[in-house]
Design a protein around this motif. Structure first.
Motif, short mmCIF file in Angstrom:
data_model
loop_
_atom_site.label_atom_id
_atom_site.label_comp_id
_atom_site.label_asym_id
_atom_site.label_seq_id
_atom_site.Cartn_x
_atom_site.Cartn_y
_atom_site.Cartn_z
N UNK A 187 -5.02 -0.55 -32.27
CA UNK A 187 -3.78 -0.48 -33.02
C UNK A 187 -4.06 0.29 -34.30
N UNK A 188 -3.33 1.40 -34.49
CA UNK A 188 -3.51 2.23 -35.67
C UNK A 188 -3.14 3.66 -35.37
N UNK A 189 -3.25 4.48 -36.38
CA UNK A 189 -2.89 5.89 -36.24
C UNK A 189 -3.88 6.62 -35.35
N UNK A 190 -3.36 7.51 -34.51
CA UNK A 190 -4.23 8.32 -33.66
C UNK A 190 -5.01 9.34 -34.48
N UNK A 191 -4.63 9.51 -35.74
CA UNK A 191 -5.35 10.44 -36.62
C UNK A 191 -6.58 9.78 -37.26
N UNK A 192 -6.72 8.47 -37.12
CA UNK A 192 -7.84 7.73 -37.71
C UNK A 192 -8.97 7.65 -36.69
N UNK A 193 -10.10 8.29 -36.98
CA UNK A 193 -11.19 8.36 -36.00
C UNK A 193 -12.18 7.20 -36.11
N UNK A 194 -11.93 6.23 -36.98
CA UNK A 194 -12.91 5.15 -37.17
C UNK A 194 -13.17 4.33 -35.91
N UNK A 195 -12.17 4.19 -35.04
CA UNK A 195 -12.39 3.44 -33.80
C UNK A 195 -13.46 4.11 -32.95
N UNK A 196 -13.45 5.45 -32.90
CA UNK A 196 -14.44 6.15 -32.10
C UNK A 196 -15.82 6.08 -32.75
N UNK A 197 -15.86 6.11 -34.07
CA UNK A 197 -17.14 5.92 -34.77
C UNK A 197 -17.72 4.55 -34.44
N UNK A 198 -16.86 3.52 -34.43
CA UNK A 198 -17.30 2.17 -34.08
C UNK A 198 -17.82 2.13 -32.63
N UNK A 199 -17.05 2.70 -31.71
CA UNK A 199 -17.43 2.65 -30.29
C UNK A 199 -18.80 3.30 -30.07
N UNK A 200 -18.96 4.54 -30.54
CA UNK A 200 -20.16 5.31 -30.23
C UNK A 200 -21.35 4.97 -31.13
N UNK A 201 -21.10 4.56 -32.37
CA UNK A 201 -22.21 4.31 -33.30
C UNK A 201 -22.60 2.85 -33.41
N UNK A 202 -21.69 1.96 -33.09
CA UNK A 202 -21.97 0.53 -33.26
C UNK A 202 -21.94 -0.23 -31.93
N UNK A 203 -20.76 -0.26 -31.29
CA UNK A 203 -20.63 -1.09 -30.10
C UNK A 203 -21.57 -0.63 -28.97
N UNK A 204 -21.50 0.65 -28.62
CA UNK A 204 -22.27 1.13 -27.46
C UNK A 204 -23.78 0.93 -27.62
N UNK A 205 -24.39 1.30 -28.75
CA UNK A 205 -25.85 1.09 -28.87
C UNK A 205 -26.27 -0.38 -28.79
N UNK A 206 -25.39 -1.29 -29.21
CA UNK A 206 -25.72 -2.73 -29.20
C UNK A 206 -25.35 -3.39 -27.88
N UNK A 207 -24.62 -2.69 -27.03
CA UNK A 207 -24.15 -3.28 -25.77
C UNK A 207 -25.22 -3.16 -24.68
N UNK A 208 -24.89 -3.69 -23.51
CA UNK A 208 -25.75 -3.58 -22.34
C UNK A 208 -25.44 -2.33 -21.52
N UNK A 209 -24.69 -1.39 -22.13
CA UNK A 209 -24.21 -0.22 -21.40
C UNK A 209 -24.60 1.07 -22.09
N UNK A 210 -24.52 2.16 -21.32
CA UNK A 210 -24.66 3.51 -21.87
C UNK A 210 -23.51 4.32 -21.31
N UNK A 211 -23.25 5.47 -21.93
CA UNK A 211 -22.16 6.33 -21.46
C UNK A 211 -22.44 6.82 -20.06
N UNK A 212 -21.40 6.91 -19.27
CA UNK A 212 -21.49 7.52 -17.96
C UNK A 212 -20.84 8.91 -18.05
N UNK A 213 -21.22 9.80 -17.16
CA UNK A 213 -20.73 11.18 -17.21
C UNK A 213 -19.46 11.33 -16.39
N UNK A 214 -18.42 10.67 -16.87
CA UNK A 214 -17.09 10.75 -16.27
C UNK A 214 -16.10 10.95 -17.41
N UNK A 215 -14.85 11.27 -17.09
CA UNK A 215 -13.87 11.48 -18.15
C UNK A 215 -13.62 10.24 -19.01
#
Length: 159
Positions: free
Chosen positions: A104-132
């Protein structure tokens, strides 16, 4: 920020248009302006949701470079590819495992993506997959509005 839902996505058929762009040369508004007038001509849409989909090159997430180009789609989900207007393209979104973030928030605010890629993903049990990667823009989506809501789908696989 809350943790995402983890879900296996089934294959989806999409109809829309795509452009090559980068974050520096962002052509998203141009892309949607070219697609929106044609969406009403598609008779076999699954629902009213719009799909913003990105196809990143393999090296995209290795070294952040806002000039690196990727392919962006503006599309809707369809039951099949019959009777799609000739000016639209089609795309089959391969199924697989996704992390879904309710945003929930403006699509112009990139902080959600910073959180996903810099915080959540490295701490999770997952890594990025090469799909869209894609966003589902439903009825509560309002472009650049702080009350806008959307789903952000990130392709993942177990580490």
């Amino acid at each position: 920020m809350r943790n995402p839902r983890i879900k296996i996505l089934k294959e989806k058929k999409l109809a829309g248009k795509y452009l090559k762009m980068s974050l520096v040369n962002n052509r998203t508004a141009e892309l949607w302006r070219s697609v929106l007038p044609m969406i009403d001509q598609i008779e076999n849409t699954i629902n009213k949701d719009k799909i913003a989909l990105q196809i990143y090159p393999d090296i995209y997430f290795n070294n952040y470079d806002p000039k690196l180009e990727f392919v962006k789609w503006a599309a809707v989900e369809v039951t099949d590819f019959k009777d799609i207007p000739t000016k639209l393209d089609t795309f089959v979104l391969e199924g697989g495992l996704y992390a879904i973030f309710d945003y929930k928030g403006s699509s112009a605010d990139s902080r959600i993506f910073e959180y996903i890629y810099s915080s959540w993903l490295p701490k999770s049990d997952y890594k990025l997959d090469k799909r869209p990667h894609f966003e589902v823009l439903g009825e509560k989506y309002k472009n650049n509005d702080p009350d806008s809501q959307e789903e952000i789908w990130i392709p993942i696989q177990p580490k």
